[in-house]
Design a protein around this motif. Structure first.
Motif, PDB file in Angstrom:
ATOM      1  N   GLU A 186      22.310  -8.865  23.662  1.00 38.00           N
ATOM      2  CA  GLU A 186      22.181 -10.179  23.027  1.00 38.00           C
ATOM      3  C   GLU A 186      20.848 -10.362  22.329  1.00 38.00           C
ATOM      4  N   SER A 187      19.961  -9.374  22.417  1.00 38.44           N
ATOM      5  CA  SER A 187      18.641  -9.466  21.815  1.00 38.44           C
ATOM      6  C   SER A 187      18.121  -8.053  21.566  1.00 38.44           C
ATOM      7  N   ASP A 188      17.039  -7.960  20.792  1.00 37.51           N
ATOM      8  CA  ASP A 188      16.419  -6.664  20.543  1.00 37.51           C
ATOM      9  C   ASP A 188      15.210  -6.416  21.432  1.00 37.51           C
ATOM     10  N   ALA A 189      14.783  -7.454  22.182  1.00 41.96           N
ATOM     11  CA  ALA A 189      13.598  -7.317  23.033  1.00 41.96           C
ATOM     12  C   ALA A 189      13.783  -8.106  24.321  1.00 41.96           C
ATOM     13  N   TYR A 190      13.367  -7.488  25.414  1.00 34.92           N
ATOM     14  CA  TYR A 190      13.446  -8.113  26.733  1.00 34.92           C
ATOM     15  C   TYR A 190      12.118  -7.933  27.440  1.00 34.92           C
ATOM     16  N   THR A 191      11.784  -8.903  28.290  1.00 34.04           N
ATOM     17  CA  THR A 191      10.599  -8.805  29.132  1.00 34.04           C
ATOM     18  C   THR A 191      11.080  -8.626  30.563  1.00 34.04           C
ATOM     19  N   VAL A 192      10.579  -7.586  31.214  1.00 30.41           N
ATOM     20  CA  VAL A 192      10.947  -7.289  32.598  1.00 30.41           C
ATOM     21  C   VAL A 192       9.692  -7.482  33.440  1.00 30.41           C
ATOM     22  N   ILE A 193       9.768  -8.410  34.396  1.00 32.64           N
ATOM     23  CA  ILE A 193       8.624  -8.726  35.254  1.00 32.64           C
ATOM     24  C   ILE A 193       8.917  -8.168  36.645  1.00 32.64           C
ATOM     25  N   LEU A 194       8.009  -7.309  37.140  1.00 31.45           N
ATOM     26  CA  LEU A 194       8.193  -6.632  38.421  1.00 31.45           C
ATOM     27  C   LEU A 194       7.059  -6.985  39.361  1.00 31.45           C
ATOM     28  N   GLU A 195       7.415  -7.134  40.654  1.00 30.11           N
ATOM     29  CA  GLU A 195       6.387  -7.434  41.648  1.00 30.11           C
ATOM     30  C   GLU A 195       6.868  -7.033  43.034  1.00 30.11           C
ATOM     31  N   ASN A 196       5.936  -6.560  43.854  1.00 31.05           N
ATOM     32  CA  ASN A 196       6.208  -6.248  45.255  1.00 31.05           C
ATOM     33  C   ASN A 196       5.670  -7.412  46.076  1.00 31.05           C
ATOM     34  N   VAL A 197       6.578  -8.274  46.527  1.00 31.50           N
ATOM     35  CA  VAL A 197       6.188  -9.461  47.288  1.00 31.50           C
ATOM     36  C   VAL A 197       6.586  -9.231  48.747  1.00 31.50           C
ATOM     37  N   TYR A 198       5.589  -8.956  49.579  1.00 31.25           N
ATOM     38  CA  TYR A 198       5.825  -8.761  51.018  1.00 31.25           C
ATOM     39  C   TYR A 198       6.968  -7.779  51.279  1.00 31.25           C
ATOM     40  N   ASN A 199       6.874  -6.590  50.674  1.00 30.20           N
ATOM     41  CA  ASN A 199       7.859  -5.522  50.839  1.00 30.20           C
ATOM     42  C   ASN A 199       9.249  -5.893  50.340  1.00 30.20           C
ATOM     43  N   ASN A 200       9.298  -6.759  49.360  1.00 26.77           N
ATOM     44  CA  ASN A 200      10.549  -7.146  48.731  1.00 26.77           C
ATOM     45  C   ASN A 200      10.335  -7.091  47.221  1.00 26.77           C
ATOM     46  N   CYS A 201      11.088  -6.236  46.543  1.00 28.05           N
ATOM     47  CA  CYS A 201      10.929  -6.102  45.096  1.00 28.05           C
ATOM     48  C   CYS A 201      11.472  -7.338  44.385  1.00 28.05           C
ATOM     49  N   ASP A 202      10.634  -7.947  43.584  1.00 28.20           N
ATOM     50  CA  ASP A 202      11.023  -9.110  42.792  1.00 28.20           C
ATOM     51  C   ASP A 202      11.144  -8.665  41.340  1.00 28.20           C
ATOM     52  N   VAL A 203      12.313  -8.866  40.758  1.00 27.45           N
ATOM     53  CA  VAL A 203      12.578  -8.455  39.382  1.00 27.45           C
ATOM     54  C   VAL A 203      13.102  -9.658  38.620  1.00 27.45           C
ATOM     55  N   GLU A 204      12.553  -9.859  37.428  1.00 21.40           N
ATOM     56  CA  GLU A 204      13.043 -10.916  36.548  1.00 21.40           C
ATOM     57  C   GLU A 204      13.116 -10.342  35.136  1.00 21.40           C
ATOM     58  N   VAL A 205      14.215 -10.616  34.448  1.00 21.47           N
ATOM     59  CA  VAL A 205      14.376 -10.176  33.067  1.00 21.47           C
ATOM     60  C   VAL A 205      14.544 -11.423  32.208  1.00 21.47           C
ATOM     61  N   ARG A 206      13.822 -11.439  31.080  1.00 20.43           N
ATOM     62  CA  ARG A 206      13.873 -12.574  30.155  1.00 20.43           C
ATOM     63  C   ARG A 206      14.121 -12.063  28.744  1.00 20.43           C
ATOM     64  N   ARG A 207      14.671 -12.957  27.942  1.00 28.02           N
ATOM     65  CA  ARG A 207      14.797 -12.666  26.518  1.00 28.02           C
ATOM     66  C   ARG A 207      14.387 -13.896  25.735  1.00 28.02           C
ATOM     67  N   ASP A 208      13.845 -13.665  24.565  1.00 29.61           N
ATOM     68  CA  ASP A 208      13.443 -14.774  23.705  1.00 29.61           C
ATOM     69  C   ASP A 208      14.636 -15.222  22.878  1.00 29.61           C
TER      70      ASP A 208
END
Length: 175
Positions: free
Chosen positions: A113-135
């Motif tokens: 649905e887009s040509d660019a995505y932002t992927v935000i990664l983080e290790n929060v207390y031994n739990n991988c947090d992943v978020e993907v966004r598009r403009d």
């Protein structure tokens, strides 16, 4: 007369020789998307891969291995779905002891649905947090939209040194 025939034959061979040359047709460039990866846990070592086939996570391709980079940009072939796997390994020190910090996870998201995505990664207390966004740019507004993530279960068995399958097959992601 013989010279004329020889010249005419030579001219014909040269002219027809041009017809035998392969003409390279211009190939249409392959459509791609850009993933801008933001690593919010750069104190831990990040390993991230994507899969060429999202149906069953086949065809493993590396993005980074044991990296502490904060910003990573990668260009991938544009497909209806992309599947990524991330793993963090690190430790914290409480003044007396080191405590391991690690997590790993796989997600598939819609990526056509887009040509660019932002992927935000983080290790929060031994739990991988992943978020993907598009403009999303419309005539009246500019929005940042979260993209729905589909958690993937690892495959029951993966042959050693193989390129997959790494997750259970999901028919919806067959492409």
């Amino acid at each position: 007369m013989l010279k004329k025939i020889a010249a005419l034959t030579l001219c014909t061979v040269v002219c027809l020789g041009g017809c035998a040359v392969n003409v390279k047709t211009e190939q249409k460039p392959q459509a791609s998307i850009t993933l801008d990866i933001i690593n919010r846990s750069s104190q831990d070592k990040l390993t991230a891969v994507y899969f060429e086939e999202s149906y069953d996570c086949f065809g493993i391709k590396s993005i980074v291995v044991n990296s502490s980079q904060r910003n990573i940009t990668v260009s991938l072939e544009k497909k209806p779905y992309q599947t990524i796997y991330i793993k963090y390994v690190g430790s914290t020190f409480d003044g007396a002891n080191f405590h391991p910090r690690s997590c790993s996870t796989s997600y598939t998201f819609r990526a056509d649905e887009s040509d660019a995505y932002t992927v935000i990664l983080e290790n929060v207390y031994n739990n991988c947090d992943v978020e993907v966004r598009r403009d999303v740019l419309t005539a009246s507004a500019f929005l940042i939209q979260k993209v729905k993530l589909n958690s993937r279960q690892p495959a029951a068995t993966v042959p050693a040194l193989s390129s997959g399958p790494w997750c259970e097959a999901v028919e919806a992601f067959k492409g």
